[in-house]
Enzyme design. Structure first.
Site, PDB file in Angstrom:
ATOM      1  N   HIS A  46      44.473  36.788  38.731  1.00 25.10           N
ATOM      2  CA  HIS A  46      44.516  37.339  40.090  1.00 25.10           C
ATOM      3  C   HIS A  46      45.915  37.822  40.459  1.00 25.10           C
ATOM      4  O   HIS A  46      46.088  38.911  41.030  1.00 25.10           O
ATOM      5  CB  HIS A  46      44.015  36.272  41.079  1.00 25.10           C
ATOM      6  CG  HIS A  46      44.225  36.650  42.505  1.00 25.10           C
ATOM      7  ND1 HIS A  46      45.069  35.965  43.340  1.00 25.10           N
ATOM      8  CD2 HIS A  46      43.726  37.666  43.242  1.00 25.10           C
ATOM      9  CE1 HIS A  46      45.070  36.538  44.533  1.00 25.10           C
ATOM     10  NE2 HIS A  46      44.266  37.567  44.502  1.00 25.10           N
TER      11      HIS A  46
ATOM     12  N   GLU B  82      46.332  41.021  38.891  1.00 22.71           N
ATOM     13  CA  GLU B  82      45.626  42.098  39.618  1.00 22.71           C
ATOM     14  C   GLU B  82      46.537  42.681  40.704  1.00 22.71           C
ATOM     15  O   GLU B  82      46.590  43.900  40.908  1.00 22.71           O
ATOM     16  CB  GLU B  82      44.324  41.535  40.209  1.00 22.71           C
ATOM     17  CG  GLU B  82      43.567  42.488  41.096  1.00 22.71           C
ATOM     18  CD  GLU B  82      43.191  41.819  42.406  1.00 22.71           C
ATOM     19  OE1 GLU B  82      43.599  42.333  43.459  1.00 22.71           O
ATOM     20  OE2 GLU B  82      42.499  40.768  42.385  1.00 22.71           O
TER      21      GLU B  82
END
Lengths: 465, 448
Positions: free
Chosen positions: B62, B65
């Site tokens: 994450h 990302e």
């Protein structure tokens, strides 16, 4: 595409492509009509949208709630789907779900909104159920009592939520105590507890009737004889003629000050910084939309460029304008606010930076490039934003509720494109003047009060959570 | 070689079609035309999620990302956001257990820009990735964690439930947000290595849906993505298989400052992509989806012991799916009373199954949810990628609703009997502490 391509060891770069030619798109112009019972109906055919959205606006405003019964509009809205003369509460919910439908109702300052979404194949059945709820709602004492208890159970959950708690405090700070807007939309524990079946029935009788209501129907209506379906459903609703109540004037005290709602141990501080300003009837609205986007519309706007992308104080801070209530005469107001949350130790520095951003904006203004990007985004995203029936229906109903013409949104896009940098700057600077902002902080007062006081952005008060 | 097959609508696909292609570097491409609105959605799924993370580096997928929005060789700092939004588009990325997705919805005439941007970061992220963006986004993600989980009542419930339902060491034991300690520990080199390992054209599916010319779109994709080198060496994800049933009731009591007692539970359910999973979905819908569900009727309407009661389904392909029960109690009601009622309803359902009316309602609800998801170009693009990445066949997205409608009442009963049992759940009980539950607005005094 060839085997040779796969063996390349490095990527071939190309210059940024230029855009093609835009295909024209316009916000849909609805057909407007009136049923024999006086119900206004707006319809819009949206090919491909198999889930039809129906928005019903009932002008039963919160300020019409009797003294001491704040929340009766909310309970009435919820009770609409709790049974009729033909179906018990459980049967009614079951029948709706059998259609694959969802039905939501909520009360806000301008009135009650009922939102129905249903696959087009079951639209007639679902509209029949909606009509039944308006023609012969049961409003049984036992169901109302249950909704009241349920609502009372919800209040502590809302109070515990930092964003909800901040919103409640800001309303209390901004509006005079005798204004309905100063108090929670869905009532307090004391007022909700006082609501019973009789109060709900009386509120419905006094304020809900087809002559003042509007239904918006949007979706792929191919093969639907909507006139016939409406005549057999919402057209069968009867009621006395009537006029909506006039709107009381909206005033607010935006003396710059800070209120900390104390949450010992909170790892973040929820910020809500606001005041009121003009609504969509004002000439300045497009410029205010544009300027507010430049200030805090996205993570590349001024606030997040510093607070998030440079300093990492937050997951995101947004500035926005949200209409509270409007009338036809232009006396309405919008809440203008900045919201987000920042980590506790950086609360003082984050607010300091936030105020610096506002001061710099006032001193130096927006750039032409910022204004251009904002226009491109706000106008360009329209076809995306209005892809679904529900989003179109929502905006059409908002326009009705705010006494705006049906082509308001379509015109807004043209006006945004015409708004210059100077106008946008002036609008956002007057929307967020540094010395006329009420700041609510939900956070750990022991950690944040001193640093915030040192900023000199207004008197600091601490209240319990 | 592009190898499109004919775009003929299958029965029950609502007239929607999709074609599939594969570039020489292994990038799989799915295209679906729809000219109703002048918009086009670009969606890119990378086959990497939090299940690929290793011990001590939870949250890395994450955090990574976020770094994908910090510029690449030809795109400066926040240029990706600025260019898409400046073109009238919207965009974002999300990370889950099983994948990371990136998406842009653009006005049709700006589609090429989105493809150029996605290709630039797929091929050249490391040219721009530096300490400054790493440190900044680490702080942003830690604030995301605080805002969405740590500073919200019950905010860490899901994290606690998954930690109970998937044992220590299992790839789904931790959630994508990761722990603060691991977020602090992640290094720039970790991020670089993550990119080198997982961000390759042969580990991704690209879908483009909407007002497109498929031949032109494919040519642009070939132009921008075609020369990005493929690479292998991605380690196989750790095995996520588990016995069908936990075999005991796991339990954790959380004493926290929350507004009310709560009973939550995670049931181990069949893997996504199976008939049994669709049957379980229908069972959860009858039992706890919406206002006519059995648990809502029992706990909220009749017993009046709960303020809200419902079931949710987290579909997972690489591990058992998770059925999530969430009941917030009313007033002073104690948890055992709720638990007894839930068990009674589940046992009755497992014995009798759904009524024909309940089946009709549950199927109608799930059908509408599917129509909603496929009703936007962005939703359709995401579903096409999902079925391509997780099940190897994007066409399955267009017929998913038919599979749900094909399930029988007996299959639903069987799913409930096999899985919705006390010995197949992890239970989380919230007991409020502290006495600050009053709704008082009393001012303590202006301390200035």
């Amino acid at each position: 595409m060839t085997d040779a391509a796969a063996s390349l060891t490095s990527m071939e770069f190309h210059p940024q492509p230029a855009p093609g030619t835009a295909r024209p798109w316009a916000f849909p112009a609805p057909d407007r009509g009136t049923l024999e019972n006086g119900l206004t109906v707006l319809t819009s055919h949206r090919p491909g949208q198999q889930v039809v959205a129906v928005e019903l606006y009932l002008p039963a405003p919160l300020d019409a709630e009797p003294a001491g019964l704040d929340g009766v509009a909310t309970i009435m809205a919820r009770a609409l789907s709790e049974g009729t003369d033909k179906h018990s509460a459980e049967e009614f919910a079951a029948e709706l779900e059998r259609c694959g439908a969802t039905l939501d109702a909520h009360a806000d300052h301008p009135g009650v909104r009922v939102s129905l979404e249903v696959p087009v194949s079951r639209l007639p059945k679902a509209l029949g159920l909606l009509a039944e709820a308006l023609i012969a709602p049961a409003f049984l004492d036992t169901e109302v009592e249950r909704l009241v208890r349920n609502r009372l159970d919800e209040i502590p959950h809302e109070t515990a939520n930092p964003a909800r708690r901040a919103a409640k405090q800001l309303s209390k700070e901004l509006f005079p105590a005798d204004s309905r807007m100063s108090r929670p939309r869905q009532g307090t524990e004391e007022t909700v507890a006082a609501i019973d079946g009789a109060a709900v029935r009386a509120f419905f009788e006094a304020h809900v009737r087809p002559a003042t209501a509007t239904a918006v129907v949007v979706g792929d209506l191919t093969g639907v004889d909507l006139e016939k379906v409406l005549a057999e459903t919402l057209g069968a609703w009867t009621g006395e003629p009537g006029e909506p109540l006039p709107m009381p004037p909206i005033t607010a005290d935006d003396t710059g000050r800070v209120v900390i709602v104390d949450r010992p141990g909170a790892v973040q501080t929820q910020l809500l910084i606001g005041r009121i300003g003009p609504d969509r009837h004002a000439r300045v609205w497009p410029a205010q939309v544009l300027g507010t986007y430049c200030l805090g519309g996205t993570l590349t706007s001024r606030l997040d460029r510093v607070l998030r992308e440079e300093k990492g104080y937050t997951y995101g801070v947004r500035a926005f304008g949200q209409v509270l209530r409007s009338d036809a005469g232009g006396n309405g107001a919008a809440m203008l606010a900045i919201s987000g949350s920042v980590d506790t130790p950086n609360t003082g520095p984050a607010l300091d930076d936030l105020w610096k951003v506002l001061r710099t904006l006032a001193a130096e203004g927006l750039t032409d490039a910022e204004r251009e990007t904002a226009v491109q985004n706000l106008v360009g995203v329209a076809p995306l934003k209005y892809e679904t029936a529900a989003s179109v229906a929502g905006t059409l109903a908002d326009q009705v509720e705010q006494h705006l013409p049906d082509d308001f949104q379509a015109q807004l896009y043209a006006r945004l494109a015409e708004t210059g940098t100077v106008e946008a700057t002036a609008a956002v600077v007057s929307a967020f003047p540094v010395d006329r902002l009420v700041t609510v902080l939900v956070g750990d007062a022991a950690q944040i009060a001193e640093p915030v006081r040192a900023l000199g952005i207004g008197e600091v008060t601490v209240v319990t959570g | 070689m592009p190898m499109g097959h004919t775009a003929t609508a299958e029965a029950g696909s609502g007239g929607l079609t999709a074609t599939e292609h594969r570039l020489a570097n292994g990038l799989r491409v799915v295209l679906s035309e729809d000219h109703l609105t002048p918009v086009a959605a670009v969606c890119l799924w990378y086959d990497v999620g939090s299940r690929h993370e290793v011990r001590g580096r939870t949250g890395l997928a994450h955090l990574f990302e976020h770094l994908m929005f910090q510029g690449s060789k030809q795109v400066h700092g926040n240029g990706h956001f600025e260019l898409v939004q400046g073109a009238g588009g919207s965009l974002n990325g999300t990370t889950s257990f099983e994948r990371t997705n990136y998406f842009e919805t653009m006005p049709t005439h700006q589609l090429e820009l989105a493809l150029w941007l996605e290709a630039d970061r797929m091929g050249s992220l490391l040219a721009a990735l530096d300490d400054e963006s790493m440190e900044n986004q680490r702080d942003v993600v830690k604030n995301e964690r605080r805002q969405r989980y740590d500073n919200v009542p019950y905010g860490t419930a899901f994290e606690k439930l998954t930690a109970l339902a998937y044992p220590e060491g299992h790839p789904y034991h931790h959630t994508p947000i990761g722990s603060m300690a691991d977020l602090d520990a992640a290094t720039l080199e970790d991020a670089r290595e993550f990119f080198r390992t997982y961000y390759a054209p042969n580990n991704a599916v690209l879908s483009v849906v909407g007002d497109i010319d498929p031949a032109q779109t494919l040519a642009w994709i070939e132009k921008y993505f075609g020369s990005i080198p493929s690479h292998d060496g991605k380690p196989a994800p750790r095995d996520g298989s588990l016995p069908d049933v936990i075999g005991e009731q796991l339990r954790e009591v959380v004493e926290e400052e929350v507004p009310a007692r709560a009973l939550m539970a995670a049931y181990r359910l069949p893997h996504d992509g199976t008939r049994e999973c669709d049957a379980a979905d229908l069972a959860l819908t009858v039992l706890g989806g919406g206002e006519s569900s059995r648990l809502h009727n029992r706990l909220v309407r009749r017993d009046r012991t709960a303020v809200a009661a419902g079931f949710g389904l987290l579909r997972l392909a690489g591990a058992p799916s998770l059925g999530w029960l969430d009941v917030k109690t009313s007033g002073g009601v104690e948890v055992p009373e709720i638990e007894a009622a839930v068990d009674e309803e589940l046992a009755r359902f497992a014995a009798e199954g759904p009524t024909p009316e309940e089946m009709e309602r549950a199927q109608a609800q799930l059908e509408r949810e599917w129509l909603d998801r496929l009703g936007t170009v962005a939703g359709r693009a995401d579903e096409l990628c999902r079925f391509a990445v997780l099940f190897g066949d994007p066409q399955l997205a267009l017929t998913a609703v038919d599979r749900v409608l094909d399930i029988t009442a007996e299959e639903v009963r069987e799913a409930a009997a096999a899985r919705l049992r006390p010995d197949n759940r992890a239970v989380l009980v919230y007991e409020p502490v502290g006495t600050e539950q009053s709704d008082s607005d009393e001012e303590e005094g202006a301390d200035q």
